[in-house]
Write an enzyme that holds these catalytic residues in place. Structure first.
Site, PDB file in Angstrom:
ATOM      1  N   ASN A  68      49.328  59.182  29.287  1.00 12.78           N
ATOM      2  CA  ASN A  68      49.970  59.123  30.593  1.00 12.78           C
ATOM      3  C   ASN A  68      49.718  57.753  31.208  1.00 12.78           C
ATOM      4  O   ASN A  68      48.655  57.487  31.757  1.00 12.78           O
ATOM      5  CB  ASN A  68      49.417  60.229  31.501  1.00 12.78           C
ATOM      6  N   ASN A  91      55.364  59.262  37.815  1.00  9.98           N
ATOM      7  CA  ASN A  91      56.561  59.964  37.336  1.00  9.98           C
ATOM      8  C   ASN A  91      56.249  61.356  36.785  1.00  9.98           C
ATOM      9  O   ASN A  91      57.119  62.000  36.197  1.00  9.98           O
ATOM     10  CB  ASN A  91      57.302  59.127  36.283  1.00  9.98           C
ATOM     11  N   ASP A  92      55.027  61.830  36.979  1.00  8.32           N
ATOM     12  CA  ASP A  92      54.636  63.125  36.405  1.00  8.32           C
ATOM     13  C   ASP A  92      55.513  64.272  36.891  1.00  8.32           C
ATOM     14  O   ASP A  92      55.884  65.163  36.125  1.00  8.32           O
ATOM     15  CB  ASP A  92      53.176  63.435  36.738  1.00  8.32           C
ATOM     16  N   GLY A 134      52.375  65.154  31.218  1.00  6.25           N
ATOM     17  CA  GLY A 134      52.469  63.861  31.886  1.00  6.25           C
ATOM     18  C   GLY A 134      52.516  62.640  31.001  1.00  6.25           C
ATOM     19  O   GLY A 134      52.623  61.513  31.505  1.00  6.25           O
ATOM     20  N   ASP A 164      53.986  59.676  28.772  1.00  9.55           N
ATOM     21  CA  ASP A 164      55.236  58.972  29.059  1.00  9.55           C
ATOM     22  C   ASP A 164      55.386  57.702  28.228  1.00  9.55           C
ATOM     23  O   ASP A 164      54.513  57.359  27.416  1.00  9.55           O
ATOM     24  CB  ASP A 164      55.332  58.649  30.554  1.00  9.55           C
ATOM     25  N   ASP A 188      67.203  65.758  13.626  1.00 12.22           N
ATOM     26  CA  ASP A 188      66.593  67.084  13.690  1.00 12.22           C
ATOM     27  C   ASP A 188      67.470  68.127  12.992  1.00 12.22           C
ATOM     28  O   ASP A 188      68.697  68.003  12.958  1.00 12.22           O
ATOM     29  CB  ASP A 188      66.410  67.445  15.168  1.00 12.22           C
ATOM     30  N   GLU A 191      65.858  66.145   8.591  1.00 12.68           N
ATOM     31  CA  GLU A 191      64.876  67.210   8.416  1.00 12.68           C
ATOM     32  C   GLU A 191      65.485  68.361   7.613  1.00 12.68           C
ATOM     33  O   GLU A 191      66.367  69.055   8.090  1.00 12.68           O
ATOM     34  CB  GLU A 191      64.409  67.726   9.781  1.00 12.68           C
TER      35      GLU A 191
END
Length: 621
Positions: free
Chosen positions: A134, A139-140, A160, A162, A333, A362
């Site tokens: 974090n 910006n949490d 949190g 980032d 993905d 994947e």
């Protein structure tokens, strides 16, 4: 009568008025092979307008209206003579004011050939950004979004981490010896809960503000490049989050799969996960449809890539991100779940624009036949050409774990690894296949190996020597585990110690780490930094010898460099007879143990001090 006339005028004005809320892609570039650009334009009643463009080198070829009045798709042709600049797109309603939108064409920052993807010379560090570090507590929490809290005690809440936290610790990633960084998605997931992982995107063009801004994402890309670290972006073509902006006003009745059931609030159809239906010559149509069209979960609508506008949208979005960030690769993905013909088109479109790029898909399969099917160059009986450079080696990962866990029948166990690697004949290019000890969707390797430190070191050391492109998950280097709840996704994605202010333990500084954790971290660091400059490991010839008496040897060689790894499952010291390995041409040579720096003479026999991985090189300096 006068009042009625005024009311009618107001109604007509309201109906004929239009507005623009978004245009996607938000900008484009000149100089692509594909000269057609399709813009998605969204806004109230925009579908009732007539658009026009006047700009040298750009022509409006076709306008597509949708079933919703609030969309238009515009086909633009950008000629080779087009210059960078901003031009206006005018949208004229039947009555009322013309709406204009300024659109920008940019100059590309570097030639297509300079977008070099990851390969077997790289070692990739995979992180879950919410759980890594974090760097910006401001910006949490974002009160404009649906999930309005962070709670580090809840494994499925946001914690949190980032983009700033990643930037702040690029030195650590670099010094550990990693040359590529793969972050799980950083795009916005404005969902009610449980979307910290990033795979339920609600806007394909917006960075999640809890991770940071687009400018910070660009900064991460630039600072990574300065350190020689390639940035790999995690893309999702199969599904979105149910809170995606278009889910409240879908453009077509076939934009998502089983759309009618979603709109009528009926029970949904979920994927049957029968991935073999992509290759199975006997597969029923109902099984094929159940695989590709079914939803993962009720909060992730399944996209219909057979809709040509959806297909174009996804391709252009991915190219936009490559160009915007200067990416060094894409990880796609759930690769087998979208329409497979589209996936070939998607990968082909990207590789056409960026011939030196890399894409890994994947395919969670333990069958090498299925893994190999998706790789470019595969000799598939059905003629399918994926255009995909790389896929993921779940099969070899499982062989390594199974082999090292067999305590009583160690000889049989090591043979599993030997025979597993022998399956490489099925792959068009084994070196491009991605190998890993664990990832964000499976138990930590330390947990898989019953918290056996020696076996964990053996697993990591071996896969880093293979003719593969290796990926390590954050925390593997310090023996992070999920033993309390094996396989629990929230626990697998535990916070990286030291990434939060006042953490009592820090993997970045070593403070509070146990002796075993520090030794594992140093072990990984030494091998990665040797591997970084080892041409023999990157592209050299591979030769291995069938295990005997609990010992397995694999060698890599190129020019004057030879690297040998020996896996020993014997608990007691062993004298290894070297006569059997004469074809390596090492007799009389002096080799150095990469980990201990001890020099040994390769003569009649070699003493192995006990169970573990022993790595030797002919490079003494």
């Amino acid at each position: 009568m006068k009042q009625v006339t005024i009311c009618l005028f107001l109604i007509v004005s309201f109906i004929s008025s239009a507005q623009i809320d978004r245009v996607e892609p938000p900008n484009w570039w000149i100089g692509f092979h594909e000269q057609e650009l399709q813009l998605l334009v969204y806004g109230e009643n925009i579908g009732k307008t007539t658009p026009s463009i006047s700009y040298d080198g750009v022509s409006l070829k076709k306008v597509h209206k949708t079933e919703s009045p609030n969309y238009l798709f515009l086909d633009l042709l950008i000629s080779k003579n087009a210059k960078p600049g901003t031009f206006k797109i005018a949208f004229k309603p039947l009555k009322g004011k013309v709406v204009t939108y300024k659109y920008e064409l940019r100059q590309r920052q570097k030639p297509a050939e300079d977008y070099v993807g990851f390969d077997s010379s790289d070692a990739i560090y995979l992180i879950t950004p919410d759980r890594f570090a974090n760097g910006d507590v401001s910006n949490d929490i974002n009160k404009s979004l649906l999930e309005k809290k962070i709670d580090r005690k809840d494994d499925y809440a946001r914690h949190g981490g980032d983009i700033r936290g990643i930037i702040d610790h690029l030195n650590y990633i670099d010094e550990m010896g990693f040359t590529a960084l793969w972050s799980s998605p950083l795009l916005i997931n404005d969902m009610n809960s449980g979307s910290y992982h990033g795979y339920a995107m609600t806007d394909f063009y917006k960075v999640d503000p809890r991770f940071g801004s687009l400018e910070e994402y660009k900064e991460l890309a630039e600072k990574s490049r300065e350190k020689g670290i390639k940035l790999i972006m995690d893309m999702v073509a199969n599904h979105v989050g149910v809170e995606h902006w278009w889910m409240k006003d879908l453009p077509f009745s076939d934009w998502i799969n089983f759309q009618e059931r979603f709109e009528n609030k009926e029970s949904l159809v979920y994927s049957n996960h029968q991935r073999t239906s992509n290759q199975d010559r006997y597969a029923s149509e109902v099984d094929k449809k159940g695989m590709t069209d079914g939803w993962f979960v009720e909060t992730m609508p399944d996209l219909n890539q057979r809709n040509p506008f959806m297909a174009k949208y996804l391709i252009q979005n991915n190219i936009w991100w490559i160009e915007t960030l200067g990416l060094g690769g894409i990880r796609q993905d759930t690769y087998p779940y979208p329409d497979k013909e589209f996936m070939s088109e998607w990968a082909g479109a990207i590789m056409k624009e960026y011939p030196n790029f890399s894409i890994v898909g994947e395919e969670w399969s333990y069958n090498p036949l299925l893994i190999g099917y998706w790789q470019e160059g595969a000799n598939n009986r059905d003629g399918y050409d994926s255009n995909l450079t790389s896929t993921m080696d779940f099969a070899m990962q499982a062989n390594i774990v199974s082999a090292l866990k067999e305590e009583e029948q160690w000889a049989t166990g090591l043979v599993k690894i030997y025979k597993g690697l022998a399956n490489d004949f099925i792959y068009a290019c084994p070196e491009d296949i991605m190998i890993f000890p664990d990832n964000h969707d499976m138990s930590r390797i330390f947990t898989q190996l019953n918290e056996n430190v020696v076996h964990t070191k053996m697993a990591v050391a071996y896969l880093l020597m293979l003719p593969r492109t290796p990926q390590l998950y954050y925390g593997t280097e310090i023996l992070m585990d999920d033993t309390a709840k094996p396989g629990d996704h929230g626990l697998i994605r535990t916070d990286f110690p030291g990434g939060w202010k006042n953490d009592p333990v820090s993997a970045f500084t070593g403070e509070g780490l146990s002796k075993e954790q520090k030794e594992m971290q140093q072990f990984v660091k030494i091998i990665l930094n040797y591997r970084k400059d080892s041409k023999a490991i990157h592209t050299g010839k591979t030769i291995h010898f069938a295990p005997e008496n609990g010992i397995y040897l694999l060698a890599r060689e190129l020019d004057n460099e030879k690297v040998v790894i020996i896996l020993n499952k014997n608990a007691e010291p062993v004298q290894l007879d070297l006569e059997r390995f004469a074809e390596l041409g090492l007799e009389g040579s002096t080799l150095k143990n990469i980990i201990s720096n001890e020099e040994v003479n390769w003569e009649d026999s070699l003493e192995l001090s006990g169970e573990g991985a022993f790595i030797y090189t002919t490079k003494l300096n």
